[in-house]
Design an enzyme around this catalytic site. Structure first.
Site, PDB file in Angstrom:
ATOM      1  N   LYS A  94      43.198  39.713  51.826  1.00 17.48           N
ATOM      2  CA  LYS A  94      42.588  40.969  51.370  1.00 17.48           C
ATOM      3  C   LYS A  94      43.602  41.938  50.785  1.00 17.48           C
ATOM      4  O   LYS A  94      43.241  42.820  50.006  1.00 17.48           O
ATOM      5  CB  LYS A  94      41.810  41.626  52.516  1.00 17.48           C
ATOM      6  CG  LYS A  94      40.703  40.754  53.077  1.00 17.48           C
ATOM      7  CD  LYS A  94      39.795  40.248  51.976  1.00 17.48           C
ATOM      8  CE  LYS A  94      38.578  39.498  52.442  1.00 17.48           C
ATOM      9  NZ  LYS A  94      38.804  38.248  53.133  1.00 17.48           N
ATOM     10  N   TYR A 298      29.239  30.565  61.647  1.00 15.50           N
ATOM     11  CA  TYR A 298      30.358  31.466  61.333  1.00 15.50           C
ATOM     12  C   TYR A 298      31.004  32.006  62.624  1.00 15.50           C
ATOM     13  O   TYR A 298      30.315  32.500  63.516  1.00 15.50           O
ATOM     14  CB  TYR A 298      29.853  32.645  60.482  1.00 15.50           C
ATOM     15  CG  TYR A 298      30.932  33.678  60.254  1.00 15.50           C
ATOM     16  CD1 TYR A 298      31.916  33.465  59.299  1.00 15.50           C
ATOM     17  CD2 TYR A 298      30.984  34.833  61.027  1.00 15.50           C
ATOM     18  CE1 TYR A 298      32.932  34.395  59.116  1.00 15.50           C
ATOM     19  CE2 TYR A 298      31.994  35.764  60.841  1.00 15.50           C
ATOM     20  CZ  TYR A 298      32.961  35.544  59.891  1.00 15.50           C
ATOM     21  OH  TYR A 298      33.971  36.455  59.718  1.00 15.50           O
ATOM     22  N   TYR A 324      38.621  31.019  59.741  1.00 17.27           N
ATOM     23  CA  TYR A 324      38.707  30.669  58.312  1.00 17.27           C
ATOM     24  C   TYR A 324      39.640  29.483  58.063  1.00 17.27           C
ATOM     25  O   TYR A 324      39.204  28.406  57.650  1.00 17.27           O
ATOM     26  CB  TYR A 324      39.189  31.884  57.503  1.00 17.27           C
ATOM     27  CG  TYR A 324      38.230  33.041  57.542  1.00 17.27           C
ATOM     28  CD1 TYR A 324      37.182  33.130  56.644  1.00 17.27           C
ATOM     29  CD2 TYR A 324      38.363  34.048  58.493  1.00 17.27           C
ATOM     30  CE1 TYR A 324      36.290  34.193  56.682  1.00 17.27           C
ATOM     31  CE2 TYR A 324      37.479  35.120  58.539  1.00 17.27           C
ATOM     32  CZ  TYR A 324      36.444  35.183  57.634  1.00 17.27           C
ATOM     33  OH  TYR A 324      35.564  36.224  57.676  1.00 17.27           O
TER      34      TYR A 324
HETATM   35  C1  LIG Z   1      41.522  34.916  56.897  1.00 16.87           C
HETATM   36  C2  LIG Z   1      40.462  34.855  55.861  1.00 16.87           C
HETATM   37  N1  LIG Z   1      40.399  33.782  55.066  1.00 16.87           N
HETATM   38  C3  LIG Z   1      39.454  33.651  54.125  1.00 16.87           C
HETATM   39  C4  LIG Z   1      38.500  34.613  53.942  1.00 16.87           C
HETATM   40  C5  LIG Z   1      37.459  34.392  52.908  1.00 16.87           C
HETATM   41  O1  LIG Z   1      37.783  35.064  51.729  1.00 16.87           O
HETATM   42  P1  LIG Z   1      36.584  35.532  50.789  1.00 16.87           P
HETATM   43  O2  LIG Z   1      35.785  36.488  51.618  1.00 16.87           O
HETATM   44  O3  LIG Z   1      37.266  36.152  49.646  1.00 16.87           O
HETATM   45  O4  LIG Z   1      35.812  34.325  50.457  1.00 16.87           O
HETATM   46  C6  LIG Z   1      38.523  35.766  54.745  1.00 16.87           C
HETATM   47  C7  LIG Z   1      37.479  36.788  54.574  1.00 16.87           C
HETATM   48  O5  LIG Z   1      37.284  37.666  55.336  1.00 16.87           O
HETATM   49  C8  LIG Z   1      39.526  35.891  55.732  1.00 16.87           C
HETATM   50  O6  LIG Z   1      39.590  36.952  56.533  1.00 16.87           O
END
Ligand SMILES: Cc1ncc(COP(=O)(O)O)c(C=O)c1O
Length: 368
Positions: A94, A298, A324
Site C-alpha cells: 500500500k 478470507y 495474503y
Molecule cells: C499484504 C497484502 N498483500 C496483498 C494485498 C492485496 O492487494 P490488492 O488489494 O491491491 O489486491 C493486500 C491488501 O490489503 C495486502 O495487505
C-alpha cells in the site's frame, strides 16, 4: 498535469523535468527497451512521471533469488520482489499506492485521510503511517465490532500511529460528511487504495521491475501476486502491457472466486490506463486469476498457509503473512507440484507484505 517540484522528493524532480521536455510518450510504442536512462544512469519512469507523487517508500525494493526454495521445490527458478520492504511502518504494497494518493490529497488541500478495511487491515496501518509522515490526520473505519482488550498486530500499530479508529456500520462517505460538517477537509481513500490513483503506484512498480531486469539482463516468465481489492494486479497489468512485458501475471485470489476477481480488476485497470493517458484497454479475460486456494475464506489461515509460512521461513529466512502472501505462495507451491510452471521458467513472487498479522494471537496461536 506535471507535478510541481514542491510536492516532489529530489529523486523525482529531475525526471519530472525530463518528462516535461519529452511530453507524455506513447507508452505502447516504448517497449521494454524504451525506458530512457538519465545522465546519472538512473532510469526514468515515463508512464507515471506526469502524476504527482510524494516520497514515502524505500525504492527500488530488492529483487532477490530464492535458490534454496527453488531447489527444495524442484520446479522453476524462483525470485522474490521485496515489497514487504517498502519501508514505511513495516512496509507492504500500500505504500506504493499511497505515494500517489497522498499527493492527490495534498493537491486537494486535504487535512485528513479517511479509509476503511478489516480490523487487521494492512492498508489501514500504512495509511495511518503515511498520514503521520506527511502531517495529516487519519480516520480509519474498521469492519466488525471493536475487539476490546489489548490491541494486536495492525490495530495496535494504527493506534500507535495516531489514527482515530472507528468501528461500525457507517460508510466512508458518512464519515467524510461528519468530518466536513466539523470543518475538516477529508480525502477519502477506497478500500485497499484500489482506484486509478492508487493503482498508478503499481504501474510505477512495473516500470521499476523492468529497470531491474534490464540492468541484470534477466527475464521472468511469471509474476505471482496475491490479489484482494485488485489495485496491485491491475496496476501491474497496465504497466506490463504498456511496457511490452512478455511474461504473465498470475493473481492468486485471497477472498473471491476468480470470475468476480477478474470483474473487479477490469475497471480498475481501465480507469488507471485512462488516468495515465494510455491507450490500453482490458477485458476480464485479459487477467489470469486463480482462486483455488480460498480454503476457509478470507482471513482464515488453514494448513496451506501454515505449512507455507513455515517452509518459506525455514528455507529462506523470508517471512510471509497468514492472509495474503502465505496463501499466494501456498498457491505457487501447489501449482509447482502440479507442473503448472515449466522447470526452465522463472517465476517471480511479488511479496506484498502483511507481516504484522503474524503477531495476532488468532494466527500466532496455531502457527507452530
Ligand atoms: C499484504 C497484502 N498483500 C496483498 C494485498 C492485496 O492487494 P490488492 O488489494 O491491491 O489486491 C493486500 C491488501 O490489503 C495486502 O495487505
Amino acid at each position: 498535469m506535471i507535478p510541481s517540484d514542491a510536492n516532489l522528493h529530489p529523486k523525482f524532480k529531475r525526471r519530472a523535468f525530463l518528462h516535461t521536455a519529452a511530453l507524455a510518450p506513447s507508452a505502447s510504442v516504448l517497449g521494454m527497451a524504451g525506458l530512457a536512462v538519465s545522465a546519472e544512469g538512473q532510469q526514468d519512469h515515463p508512464l507515471t512521471l506526469s502524476k504527482p507523487r510524494v516520497d514515502l517508500a524505500h525504492l527500488p525494493t530488492p529483487l532477490e533469488e530464492l535458490p534454496r526454495l527453488t531447489k527444495r521445490l524442484g520446479g522453476p527458478r524462483l525470485l522474490v520482489k521485496r515489497d514487504d520492504q517498502t519501508g514505511l511502518a513495516l512496509g507492504g504494497n500500500k505504500v506504493r499506492k499511497l505515494e500517489f494518493l497522498v499527493a492527490q490529497a495534498n493537491a486537494e488541500g486535504a487535512d485528513t485521510l479517511v479509509t476503511s478495511g478489516s480490523i487487521q487491515s494492512n492498508h489501514c496501518r500504512q495509511t495511518a503511517a503515511a498520514a503521520a509522515r506527511i502531517g495529516l490526520r487519519c480516520v480509519l473505519l474498521l469492519g466488525g465490532k471493536n475487539p476490546g482488550g489489548t490491541s494486536e498486530g495492525n490495530l495496535l500499530l494504527d493506534r500507535l500511529l495516531g489514527a482515530e479508529v472507528r468501528f461500525g456500520e457507517q460508510t466512508l462517505e458518512d464519515v467524510a460528511k461528519t468530518l466536513r460538517a466539523a470543518g475538516r477537509r477529508p480525502y477519502v481513500i477506497p478500500i485497499g487504495g484500489s482506484n486509478a490513483v492508487g493503482a498508478t503506484g503499481y504501474v510505477a512498480a512495473m516500470e521499476e521491475l523492468s529497470d531491474q531486469l534490464k540492468q541484470r539482463s534477466d527475464n521472468v516468465d511469471w509474476i505471482v501476486v496475491p490479489t484482494g481489492s485488485g489495485g496491485t494486479q491491475s496496476g501491474l497489468a497496465v504497466g506490463a502491457r504498456s511496457l511490452g512485458f512478455a511474461g504473465k501475471i498470475l493473481g492468486i485470489g485471497v477472498g473471491e472466486p476468480a470470475d468476480e476477481t477478474k470483474q473487479r480488476l477490469t475497471p480498475i485497470a481501465n480507469t488507471t490506463a485512462r488516468h495515465l493517458n494510455l491507450s490500453e484497454r482490458f477485458k476480464p479475460d485479459d487477467f489470469e486469476v486463480n482462486s483455488d486456494f480460498l480454503g476457509g475464506g478470507y482471513g482464515v489461515m488453514g494448513d496451506l498457509e501454515r505449512k507455507t509460512i513455515r517452509m518459506v521461513a525455514e528455507t529462506e529466512g523470508l517471512l510471509l503473512d497468514p492472509v495474503y502472501t502465505g496463501r499466494a505462495f501456498g498457491g505457487l507451491v501447489e501449482l509447482t507440484k502440479k507442473g503448472f510452471f515449466r522447470k526452465e521458467e522463472t517465476v517471480l513472487f511479488w511479496h506484498t507484505g502483511g507481516m504484522p498479522e503474524l503477531f495476532v494471537s488468532e494466527y500466532a496461536g496455531s502457527l507452530l
